[in-house]
Design an enzyme around this catalytic site. Structure first.
Site, short mmCIF file in Angstrom:
data_model
loop_
_atom_site.label_atom_id
_atom_site.label_comp_id
_atom_site.label_asym_id
_atom_site.label_seq_id
_atom_site.Cartn_x
_atom_site.Cartn_y
_atom_site.Cartn_z
N LYS A 171 -3.35 3.87 -0.81
CA LYS A 171 -2.15 3.42 -0.10
C LYS A 171 -1.62 4.53 0.79
O LYS A 171 -1.58 5.70 0.39
CB LYS A 171 -1.09 3.00 -1.12
CG LYS A 171 0.17 2.40 -0.51
CD LYS A 171 1.15 2.01 -1.62
CE LYS A 171 2.39 1.33 -1.05
NZ LYS A 171 3.34 0.94 -2.12
N SER A 246 4.62 -3.72 -2.25
CA SER A 246 4.30 -3.14 -0.96
C SER A 246 2.87 -2.59 -0.87
O SER A 246 2.42 -2.21 0.21
CB SER A 246 5.31 -2.03 -0.65
OG SER A 246 5.20 -0.95 -1.58
N GLY A 267 7.50 1.01 -6.91
CA GLY A 267 8.90 1.35 -7.14
C GLY A 267 9.71 0.15 -7.60
O GLY A 267 10.82 0.30 -8.10
N GLY A 268 9.14 -1.05 -7.39
CA GLY A 268 9.81 -2.28 -7.81
C GLY A 268 8.82 -3.42 -7.88
O GLY A 268 9.04 -4.49 -7.35
N GLY A 269 7.68 -3.14 -8.55
CA GLY A 269 6.63 -4.15 -8.69
C GLY A 269 5.52 -4.05 -7.67
O GLY A 269 4.66 -4.93 -7.59
N SER A 270 5.50 -2.97 -6.89
CA SER A 270 4.60 -2.90 -5.73
C SER A 270 3.13 -2.73 -6.06
O SER A 270 2.28 -2.84 -5.17
CB SER A 270 5.05 -1.78 -4.79
OG SER A 270 6.26 -2.15 -4.16
#
Length: 561
Positions: A171, A246, A267-270
């Site tokens: 990534k 993301s 950071g929030g399910g990425s």
């Protein structure tokens, strides 16, 4: 009298914006009238509600779970604990790390031949009316240089590890020489990274064939994978649907067969959201289990780096290589040494699976049905379903939003005044909102973090793991008006993120893996959260699911071997 233990998460209805309306709204929130709009926007987002609550807990700024002696040296899972053979999934099988390793060792192909095929496949994947756009940057000369060196090592009978010559995508949130790190923007990363991030360095030292920088939702601030600068990633199971974000390009690259494994950030399910949407295994380990050194500074207190793979075995292999303390990341020294001991034990008898039913069933019908069917399969394997209650999930949702948006706004602060209009429209709106949050909002969110950690610790007294769907809905369709400049679809965002943010706020490990498909053939994922440092149990449950879940092939798949 209010029931403090009542399930309080709700679906929301927010206006959908795209095209000219989205441009107009972005200009409004960034301008003078933004101050007038903020109270209404904060009301819808739950910020005003959070401000009215009273949380007496001491703030937790980093969810560190280790209280033992700090580690002093770099370490990883001992190689003797690594998986020694590929797992066999039912139905379709993604090409695995072991498939590449065996092909090189028996002379069927070479890393050079594989590199050429991967580069050709990437080119082909970006042709036509629905390009996959898995990568932001691929340096073909650099890829072939690595491949030649790997081929020579095999000719000499000296491969570096099971990963030698195996294609990997990274990534574009992590530094990897000789590439710049753009974080999905059009203006960052104008110079190459001066050194590899720790995760990339570990992959490189194992001989992995680093293919390039995977696409991502710009600065990781949303969960669709829509990127107006580098192209929107498309879902190999149906290219008219989003990949999720993301870590969108990482998921696309694996699901399309371009690479067997990829590195994502969460950071929030990425990691877990795109893994769920694309029928993959995605692991977010315990906070600080994997070094963040060399990752772009976006969201310090909720950030995780981890593997995305076609199978539990490949996820376990990659985790084994990248997990462990790193002196370059002091927070990573707060951990027991990593292990995979027992990860492949398929005897699940007596394992207690915690389910908070109102939360578990707050998903669409097909998602709920597939996840409940997997629960029944686990019961057949000897697991016990234990009902748990987890209060304050709405407070957790809002606190996570405040935490990640506040940290991202600070992370982008150096460029905001001069370059903010160069972001995509949805990013501009989110950053404008984030910059109106206060220090007291942020501290309140960290007090909520303390509370939610304690709630999950209480639940884990009754259960070994806690299960939910990975997302509330399968991969949404890409609306015509969304491309190329983006959209704002907060109602769908809430549905997608419902189950994932608690693991980021608490720092506890979580994994997503496929448990079925919709009638339209889109993957459905389940999430398993575990106790701190218990990644082997999560991988074990993913491996067990592979024994019973019939996997289906993506619509777009490139067979490299």
């Amino acid at each position: 009298m209010e029931n403090k233990n009542a399930y309080d998460l709700k679906s929301v209805k927010m206006p959908y914006l795209a095209g000219g309306m989205l441009k107009f709204f972005a200009s409004l929130v960034e301008g003078f009238l933004g101050g007038l709009l903020m109270p209404s926007l904060f009301e819808s987002a739950g910020i005003n509600w959070l401000r009215k609550q009273n949380f007496a807990e001491t703030p937790t700024h980093h969810p560190i779970h280790f209280t033992g002696e700090l580690q002093k040296e770099a370490s990883a899972v001992p190689e003797k604990e690594w998986p020694h053979e590929a797992s066999q999934t039912k139905g379709f099988q993604f090409t695995s790390v072991f498939d590449f390793a065996n092909a090189y060792r028996n002379g069927t192909t070479t890393p050079e031949e594989v590199a050429k095929k991967v580069l050709d496949a990437i080119g082909n994947s970006d042709k036509g009316d629905a390009p996959l756009k898995a990568f932001i940057a691929v340096n073909q000369d650099e890829v072939m240089r690595q491949a030649r060196e790997s081929t020579l090592r095999f000719k000499a009978g000296k491969p570096l590890s099971i990963f030698d010559g195996v294609p990997v995508a990274v990534k574009d949130e992590l530094d990897m020489t000789p590439y710049p790190t753009t974080v999905g923007t059009s203006f960052l990363g104008k110079a190459p990274a001066h050194e590899d991030s720790t995760v990339v360095a570990r992959l490189r030292s194992a001989g992995a064939l680093l293919i390039g920088k995977a696409n991502m939702h710009e600065i990781g601030i949303n969960v669709f994978g829509l990127n107006p600068h580098h192209g929107t990633t498309r879902n190999p199971y149906n290219p008219n649907h989003f990949t999720g974000g993301s870590s969108s390009g990482s998921a696309t690259a694996v699901a399309a067969g371009l690479v067997p494994i990829a590195i994502g950030a969460d950071g929030g399910g990425s990691i877990r959201i795109p893994s769920s949407f694309c029928g993959l295994v995605g692991l977010k380990a315990t906070f600080a289990r994997v070094s963040e050194h060399g990752a772009f500074p976006l969201d310090w207190s909720v950030a995780h780096i981890g593997p995305m793979a076609g199978s539990a075995t490949d996820a376990a292999l990659t985790y084994a290589l990248i997990a462990g303390p790193d002196p370059k990341d002091p927070i990573s020294l707060h951990q027991p040494l990593p292990s995979l001991n027992g990860w492949d034990n398929l005897n699940l008898k007596g394992l207690k699976l915690g389910v908070y039913w109102p939360w578990f069933r707050h998903a669409d019908a097909e998602t709920t049905a597939a996840c409940e069917a997997m629960l029944k399969e686990y019961e057949k394997m000897g697991c016990e379903i234990v009902e748990v209650t987890i209060p304050d999930l709405e407070a957790n949702r809002v606190a996570h939003s405040v935490s990640i948006l506040g940290e991202m706004a600070q992370g982008m602060n150096a460029t905001y005044s001069q370059r903010h209009k160069e972001h995509g429209l949805d990013v501009r709106i989110n950053l404008a909102l984030a910059r109106k949050l206060s220090a007291t909002d942020y501290v309140a969110a960290q007090r909520v973090r303390t509370r939610i950690i304690n709630h999950f610790k209480d639940a884990f007294k009754r259960a070994d793991v806690i299960l939910t769907p990975a997302t509330g809905i399968p991969a949404p369709e890409i609306k015509k008006g969304a491309l190329p400049e983006g959209e704002s679809d907060l109602s769908t965002t809430v549905e997608i993120m419902r189950f994932v943010t608690a693991a980021n706020m608490t720092g506890m490990p979580a994994i997503s893996f496929p448990v079925g498909y919709t009638q339209k053939g889109l993957p459905i994922g389940i999430q398993v959260m575990g106790k701190a440092w218990d990644e082997p149990t999560l991988l074990r449950m993913a491996l067990a699911a592979e024994q019973v879940v019939e996997r289906k092939a993506p619509q777009v798949y490139f067979k490299i071997l």
